[in-house]
Write a protein that holds these residues in place. Structure first.
Motif, PDB file in Angstrom:
ATOM      1  N   PRO A   1       0.793   3.467  14.032  1.00  0.00           N
ATOM      2  CA  PRO A   1       0.617   2.007  14.086  1.00  0.00           C
ATOM      3  C   PRO A   1      -0.246   1.549  15.263  1.00  0.00           C
ATOM      4  O   PRO A   1      -0.944   0.536  15.155  1.00  0.00           O
ATOM      5  N   ILE A   2      -0.206   2.285  16.369  1.00  0.00           N
ATOM      6  CA  ILE A   2      -1.085   1.945  17.490  1.00  0.00           C
ATOM      7  C   ILE A   2      -2.533   2.213  17.105  1.00  0.00           C
ATOM      8  O   ILE A   2      -3.428   1.392  17.364  1.00  0.00           O
ATOM      9  N   GLN A   3      -2.779   3.360  16.478  1.00  0.00           N
ATOM     10  CA  GLN A   3      -4.147   3.697  16.049  1.00  0.00           C
ATOM     11  C   GLN A   3      -4.714   2.661  15.097  1.00  0.00           C
ATOM     12  O   GLN A   3      -5.833   2.162  15.292  1.00  0.00           O
TER      13      GLN A   3
ATOM     14  N   ASN B   1      -2.430   4.535   6.558  1.00  0.00           N
ATOM     15  CA  ASN B   1      -2.602   5.722   7.392  1.00  0.00           C
ATOM     16  C   ASN B   1      -1.290   6.459   7.645  1.00  0.00           C
ATOM     17  O   ASN B   1      -1.257   7.691   7.660  1.00  0.00           O
ATOM     18  N   LEU B   2      -0.220   5.700   7.855  1.00  0.00           N
ATOM     19  CA  LEU B   2       1.064   6.335   8.148  1.00  0.00           C
ATOM     20  C   LEU B   2       1.578   7.126   6.958  1.00  0.00           C
ATOM     21  O   LEU B   2       1.964   8.304   7.098  1.00  0.00           O
ATOM     22  N   ILE B   3       1.578   6.516   5.785  1.00  0.00           N
ATOM     23  CA  ILE B   3       2.089   7.209   4.605  1.00  0.00           C
ATOM     24  C   ILE B   3       1.183   8.381   4.227  1.00  0.00           C
ATOM     25  O   ILE B   3       1.670   9.450   3.828  1.00  0.00           O
ATOM     26  N   ALA B   4      -0.123   8.197   4.389  1.00  0.00           N
ATOM     27  CA  ALA B   4      -1.045   9.296   4.105  1.00  0.00           C
ATOM     28  C   ALA B   4      -0.800  10.474   5.039  1.00  0.00           C
ATOM     29  O   ALA B   4      -0.808  11.639   4.609  1.00  0.00           O
ATOM     30  N   ALA B   5      -0.552  10.203   6.324  1.00  0.00           N
ATOM     31  CA  ALA B   5      -0.312  11.271   7.291  1.00  0.00           C
ATOM     32  C   ALA B   5       0.971  12.031   6.964  1.00  0.00           C
ATOM     33  O   ALA B   5       1.043  13.260   7.137  1.00  0.00           O
ATOM     34  N   LEU B   6       1.977  11.323   6.498  1.00  0.00           N
ATOM     35  CA  LEU B   6       3.263  11.953   6.192  1.00  0.00           C
ATOM     36  C   LEU B   6       3.271  12.615   4.829  1.00  0.00           C
ATOM     37  O   LEU B   6       3.978  13.615   4.625  1.00  0.00           O
TER      38      LEU B   6
ATOM     39  N   VAL C   1       0.829  -1.207   0.000  1.00  0.00           N
ATOM     40  CA  VAL C   1       0.000   0.000   0.000  1.00  0.00           C
ATOM     41  C   VAL C   1       0.864   1.257   0.000  1.00  0.00           C
ATOM     42  O   VAL C   1       0.464   2.292  -0.553  1.00  0.00           O
ATOM     43  N   THR C   2       2.056   1.178   0.575  1.00  0.00           N
ATOM     44  CA  THR C   2       2.960   2.331   0.575  1.00  0.00           C
ATOM     45  C   THR C   2       3.389   2.682  -0.842  1.00  0.00           C
ATOM     46  O   THR C   2       3.347   3.857  -1.250  1.00  0.00           O
ATOM     47  N   ILE C   3       3.815   1.682  -1.608  1.00  0.00           N
ATOM     48  CA  ILE C   3       4.226   1.927  -2.992  1.00  0.00           C
ATOM     49  C   ILE C   3       3.079   2.528  -3.791  1.00  0.00           C
ATOM     50  O   ILE C   3       3.260   3.496  -4.539  1.00  0.00           O
ATOM     51  N   PHE C   4       1.885   1.966  -3.630  1.00  0.00           N
ATOM     52  CA  PHE C   4       0.726   2.470  -4.374  1.00  0.00           C
ATOM     53  C   PHE C   4       0.435   3.926  -4.011  1.00  0.00           C
ATOM     54  O   PHE C   4       0.213   4.764  -4.896  1.00  0.00           O
TER      55      PHE C   4
END
Length: 317
Positions: free
Chosen positions: A153-155, A238-243, A113-116
């Protein structure tokens, strides 16, 4: 079978209702620091009627982001308490059927999902620069990286533990099949996002994305007999989207690299990835992990595991 592992625990459905309430209360307690911060900044008379955009304009983006994510730490504590004391279940049995958590699966889904996300965002910035602005500011971004890496990652794990773990097993034990928990957890997961600001900005059609994502993560869990892929995928998303990218109308407004400045209205073309990209994701995972028995794993009945008979013990001896 993943859902059937709940038969090893105290699994009366009333326990799942009470457990869900405890987790909800724990999450609510975790929101107190954010409310206190707003109270100190704005005063009690200005807190009434505030929406999420008001919250982000009251405090700094990084502080608001941090305080929002803190509630998931409390929710995680609630989950651990409920699983251990209310259900008397091994936490691992709510997460996977494997002897231990498969980090390789989680990282593969994370990378997928990160690459996409990175590729599609960069392509949009290149071909439609009028829709995305470069807003990179190194100091706030560095702070964001620390907060996001530690707490996103906790969320996402909390949401997966609740929906693809806890409730998936609870609804499965209740209905004694697999399709009912898949549908229920996906619809509830989507419904929990109904009050996000994205819905006001883009319209109810966005619910197709949220519910569709719930089905995607639920299918991953049932087909793979564990939550590792769903945990990795959700965390990466979520992590990549937030960053990477934010907007004034999103639930998480961050000091990210890019900012979406396009018209947030959505139509049918915006939900096409649910029907095109998501099946491709599932196809890649199915090929890599050699999934079989789709009909049985997604729609088949759920039977309690058979206890060894006296004859079996004698044969084993």
């Amino acid at each position: 079978m993943f859902i059937a592992q709940a038969y090893r625990a105290q699994n009366g459905f009333w326990r799942y209702l009470i457990g869900s309430l405890i987790i909800f209360i724990a999450s609510g307690i975790g929101q107190i620091p954010l409310l206190v911060a707003i109270f100190i900044k704005k005063g009690p008379e200005l807190m009434q009627g505030m929406d999420e955009s008001d919250i982000f304009s009251t405090l700094s983006k990084n502080l608001t982001f941090f305080l929002i994510l803190i509630s998931f730490v409390f929710a995680l504590g609630g989950i651990l308490f409920v699983v251990k004391f209310l259900h008397q279940q091994k936490f691992k049995d709510m997460v996977t059927t494997r002897s231990k958590f498969d980090w390789g699966r989680a990282w593969f889904a994370f990378g997928l999902v990160t690459i996409f996300t990175v590729v599609t965002t960069l392509l949009t910035y290149y071909f439609a620069p009028e829709d995305i602005a470069l807003t990179f500011d190194p100091v706030p971004f560095a702070i964001l990286v620390v907060i996001a890496v530690l707490f996103v990652p906790i969320q996402t794990s909390v949401e997966e533990f609740v929906f693809r773990g806890y409730l998936m097993q609870g609804f499965g034990i209740l209905a004694k099949n697999r399709w009912f928990p898949l549908v229920m957890t996906s619809v509830i997961f989507g419904g929990m996002h109904y009050f996000n600001p994205e819905i006001d900005a883009m319209g109810d059609i966005v619910m197709v994305i949220y519910i569709g994502t719930g089905f995607l993560l639920g299918i991953m869990t049932l087909m793979d007999e564990g939550t590792e892929l769903a945990l990795g995928f959700h965390s990466g998303n979520n992590l990549i989207a937030a960053l990477l990218i934010t907007a004034d109308w999103t639930a998480f407004q961050t000091d990210s690299i890019f900012k979406d400045i396009s018209d947030p209205r959505a139509d049918f073309t915006d939900i096409l990835p649910v029907f095109i990209i998501y099946p491709i994701f599932l196809g890649i995972l199915a090929y890599k992990y050699k999934w079989t028995g789709w009909k049985e794993k997604l729609f088949g009945p759920l039977e309690p595991p058979q206890e060894p008979s006296l004859e079996d013990h004698l044969v084993a001896d």
